[in-house]
Design a protein around this motif. Structure first.
Motif, PDB file in Angstrom:
ATOM      1  N   ASP A 190       1.037 -34.351  28.135  1.00 24.65           N
ATOM      2  CA  ASP A 190       0.205 -33.185  28.487  1.00 24.65           C
ATOM      3  C   ASP A 190       1.041 -32.101  29.157  1.00 24.65           C
ATOM      4  O   ASP A 190       0.684 -30.922  29.103  1.00 24.65           O
ATOM      5  N   THR A 191       2.097 -32.497  29.827  1.00 26.73           N
ATOM      6  CA  THR A 191       2.826 -31.568  30.704  1.00 26.73           C
ATOM      7  C   THR A 191       4.281 -31.335  30.271  1.00 26.73           C
ATOM      8  O   THR A 191       5.022 -30.664  30.982  1.00 26.73           O
ATOM      9  N   CYS A 192       4.662 -31.939  29.146  1.00 26.98           N
ATOM     10  CA  CYS A 192       6.034 -31.769  28.638  1.00 26.98           C
ATOM     11  C   CYS A 192       5.963 -31.392  27.162  1.00 26.98           C
ATOM     12  O   CYS A 192       5.007 -31.736  26.477  1.00 26.98           O
ATOM     13  N   ARG A 193       7.025 -30.746  26.663  1.00 23.97           N
ATOM     14  CA  ARG A 193       7.196 -30.640  25.208  1.00 23.97           C
ATOM     15  C   ARG A 193       8.296 -31.613  24.807  1.00 23.97           C
ATOM     16  O   ARG A 193       9.402 -31.569  25.377  1.00 23.97           O
ATOM     17  N   GLU A 224       2.887 -24.090  39.851  1.00 22.90           N
ATOM     18  CA  GLU A 224       3.302 -24.872  38.693  1.00 22.90           C
ATOM     19  C   GLU A 224       4.772 -24.547  38.501  1.00 22.90           C
ATOM     20  O   GLU A 224       5.157 -23.379  38.401  1.00 22.90           O
ATOM     21  N   ARG A 248      12.689 -25.190  31.643  1.00 24.62           N
ATOM     22  CA  ARG A 248      12.870 -25.060  30.196  1.00 24.62           C
ATOM     23  C   ARG A 248      14.336 -25.259  29.818  1.00 24.62           C
ATOM     24  O   ARG A 248      15.222 -24.687  30.463  1.00 24.62           O
ATOM     25  N   ALA A 252      10.289 -21.988  23.864  1.00 27.80           N
ATOM     26  CA  ALA A 252       9.065 -22.466  23.220  1.00 27.80           C
ATOM     27  C   ALA A 252       7.875 -21.859  23.965  1.00 27.80           C
ATOM     28  O   ALA A 252       8.040 -21.263  25.034  1.00 27.80           O
ATOM     29  N   GLY A 253       6.700 -22.016  23.392  1.00 29.90           N
ATOM     30  CA  GLY A 253       5.451 -21.687  24.076  1.00 29.90           C
ATOM     31  C   GLY A 253       5.417 -20.283  24.649  1.00 29.90           C
ATOM     32  O   GLY A 253       5.777 -19.317  23.981  1.00 29.90           O
ATOM     33  N   SER A 254       4.987 -20.170  25.920  1.00 28.38           N
ATOM     34  CA  SER A 254       4.772 -18.843  26.511  1.00 28.38           C
ATOM     35  C   SER A 254       6.073 -18.081  26.694  1.00 28.38           C
ATOM     36  O   SER A 254       6.080 -16.851  26.716  1.00 28.38           O
ATOM     37  N   ILE A 301       7.875 -24.789  36.213  1.00 33.03           N
ATOM     38  CA  ILE A 301       8.170 -25.035  34.802  1.00 33.03           C
ATOM     39  C   ILE A 301       9.672 -24.953  34.562  1.00 33.03           C
ATOM     40  O   ILE A 301      10.319 -23.968  34.936  1.00 33.03           O
ATOM     41  N   ASP A 313      10.725 -28.578  27.391  1.00 27.78           N
ATOM     42  CA  ASP A 313      10.312 -27.976  28.665  1.00 27.78           C
ATOM     43  C   ASP A 313       9.263 -28.871  29.310  1.00 27.78           C
ATOM     44  O   ASP A 313       8.772 -29.812  28.673  1.00 27.78           O
ATOM     45  N   PHE A 314       8.940 -28.600  30.560  1.00 28.71           N
ATOM     46  CA  PHE A 314       7.906 -29.389  31.245  1.00 28.71           C
ATOM     47  C   PHE A 314       7.444 -28.672  32.498  1.00 28.71           C
ATOM     48  O   PHE A 314       8.104 -27.744  32.975  1.00 28.71           O
ATOM     49  N   LYS A 315       6.297 -29.133  32.985  1.00 27.82           N
ATOM     50  CA  LYS A 315       5.676 -28.555  34.180  1.00 27.82           C
ATOM     51  C   LYS A 315       5.579 -29.619  35.274  1.00 27.82           C
ATOM     52  O   LYS A 315       5.193 -30.752  34.994  1.00 27.82           O
ATOM     53  N   ARG A 329      -3.095 -28.340  21.194  1.00 28.74           N
ATOM     54  CA  ARG A 329      -3.223 -26.891  21.444  1.00 28.74           C
ATOM     55  C   ARG A 329      -3.218 -26.104  20.141  1.00 28.74           C
ATOM     56  O   ARG A 329      -3.928 -25.129  19.993  1.00 28.74           O
TER      57      ARG A 329
HETATM   58  P1  TMP Z   1       4.154 -22.783  28.357  1.00 32.49           P
HETATM   59  O1  TMP Z   1       5.272 -22.555  27.384  1.00 32.49           O
HETATM   60  O2  TMP Z   1       2.797 -22.696  27.734  1.00 32.49           O
HETATM   61  O3  TMP Z   1       4.276 -21.917  29.583  1.00 32.49           O
HETATM   62  O4  TMP Z   1       4.294 -24.293  28.863  1.00 32.49           O
HETATM   63  C1  TMP Z   1       5.478 -24.765  29.444  1.00 32.49           C
HETATM   64  C2  TMP Z   1       5.336 -26.249  29.737  1.00 32.49           C
HETATM   65  O5  TMP Z   1       4.367 -26.482  30.738  1.00 32.49           O
HETATM   66  C3  TMP Z   1       4.900 -27.077  28.532  1.00 32.49           C
HETATM   67  O6  TMP Z   1       5.684 -28.267  28.515  1.00 32.49           O
HETATM   68  C4  TMP Z   1       3.465 -27.409  28.789  1.00 32.49           C
HETATM   69  C5  TMP Z   1       3.349 -27.364  30.280  1.00 32.49           C
HETATM   70  N1  TMP Z   1       2.070 -26.826  30.747  1.00 32.49           N
HETATM   71  C6  TMP Z   1       1.249 -27.583  31.559  1.00 32.49           C
HETATM   72  O7  TMP Z   1       1.572 -28.727  31.873  1.00 32.49           O
HETATM   73  N2  TMP Z   1       0.082 -27.037  32.001  1.00 32.49           N
HETATM   74  C7  TMP Z   1      -0.316 -25.781  31.693  1.00 32.49           C
HETATM   75  O8  TMP Z   1      -1.394 -25.354  32.117  1.00 32.49           O
HETATM   76  C8  TMP Z   1       0.551 -24.996  30.849  1.00 32.49           C
HETATM   77  C9  TMP Z   1       0.175 -23.601  30.474  1.00 32.49           C
HETATM   78  C10 TMP Z   1       1.728 -25.560  30.414  1.00 32.49           C
END
Ligand code: TMP
Length: 237
Positions: free
Chosen positions: A197-200, A90, A94, A98-100, A92, A175-177, A216
């Motif tokens: 689902d995959t971006c903020r 994955e 940023r 944010a997030g993790s 990512i 951010d995005f994945k 979430r």
């Molecule tokens: P995170 O801050 O939780 O690591 O997420 C970073 C970005 O990745 C956020 O835009 C959401 C996306 N993401 C996914 O698409 N799939 C995942 O399983 C996770 C944990 C995050």
């Protein structure tokens, strides 16, 4: 092109074989999960939004020289894509904390970075998608050095294109994945999806969250957020 047997079912999508061994059909579901499947739910209409939005963004990226798996949108939820072997990373990107990231490093959300960051997670549900660096990815033979270079270059290019595009819609790309795949000849292409689902996505004026964080974090207005970001992408404002 028609769906033949189902070859895979993930958390948010199903993948079907077609009569062409090099092509598959991806079908987007309304199912939503978070925290590696611990939280489960449904977001009505999400499959349609994610399918359409992801296809529009992939076509935009193709125009900017990023190769993708996209071939043709078949219906509201179904898309014909090139069959790839997914690179089990994955990726990512940023622009803002944010997030993790905020949690791991003990900082608040919303800190704007001078330069975007890239991080990798090992795509492995049993291990909870652990964070890993390039050395680890090479040691585990998940990718070659050249593939890592290609993936990082594409990830930064994608960030540049999407950041500017979303800003024109009054949206900050936080951010995005991404996920990448290999074609039979080894060419790396962007695969999977780019969606709420995959971006903020944060509204540029109000800071309102227009993405899956509403699900979430139980913020309410989940469907409305998906509808709003989709409205902006399709209306261009
Ligand atoms: P995170 O801050 O939780 O690591 O997420 C970073 C970005 O990745 C956020 O835009 C959401 C996306 N993401 C996914 O698409 N799939 C995942 O399983 C996770 C944990 C995050």
């Amino acid at each position: 092109m028609e769906k033949l047997e189902q070859i895979y079912e993930g958390k948010a999508k199903k993948v079907y074989a077609t009569s062409d061994a090099n092509l598959c059909i991806v079908s987007y579901k309304d199912d939503a999960t978070a925290f590696n499947g611990l939280k489960k739910g449904t977001i009505a209409g999400k499959g349609v939004v994610n399918n359409r939005m992801s296809n529009m963004l992939m076509q935009l990226l193709e125009k900017h020289g990023v190769p993708t798996h996209f071939v043709q949108e078949l219906s509201e939820r179904d898309t014909l894509v090139r069959k790839v072997r997914i690179v089990p990373l994955e990726v990512i990107v940023r622009n803002v904390s944010a997030g993790s990231f905020a949690k791991r490093y003990g900082v608040e959300e919303g800190i704007v970075f001078d330069e975007p960051t890239i991080e990798f997670s090992y795509k492995c549900d049993e291990l909870n998608d652990p964070l890993l660096n390039t050395y680890h990815a090479l040691a585990l033979k998940l990718v070659t050095k050249e593939e890592v270079r290609t993936i990082e270059n594409y990830a930064l290019k994608i960030n540049e294109v999407l950041k500017e595009y979303f800003l024109s819609l009054g949206v900050r790309l936080i951010d995005f994945k991404l996920e990448f795949g290999r074609l039979p000849d080894g060419t790396i292409v962007l695969a999977d999806e780019i969606s709420p689902d995959t971006c903020r996505f944060w509204d540029a004026k109000t800071g309102e969250k227009l993405d899956k964080d509403r699900f979430r974090r139980d913020l309410g207005g989940v469907e409305d957020a998906y509808r709003e970001i989709f409205r902006r992408v399709t209306s261009g404002r």
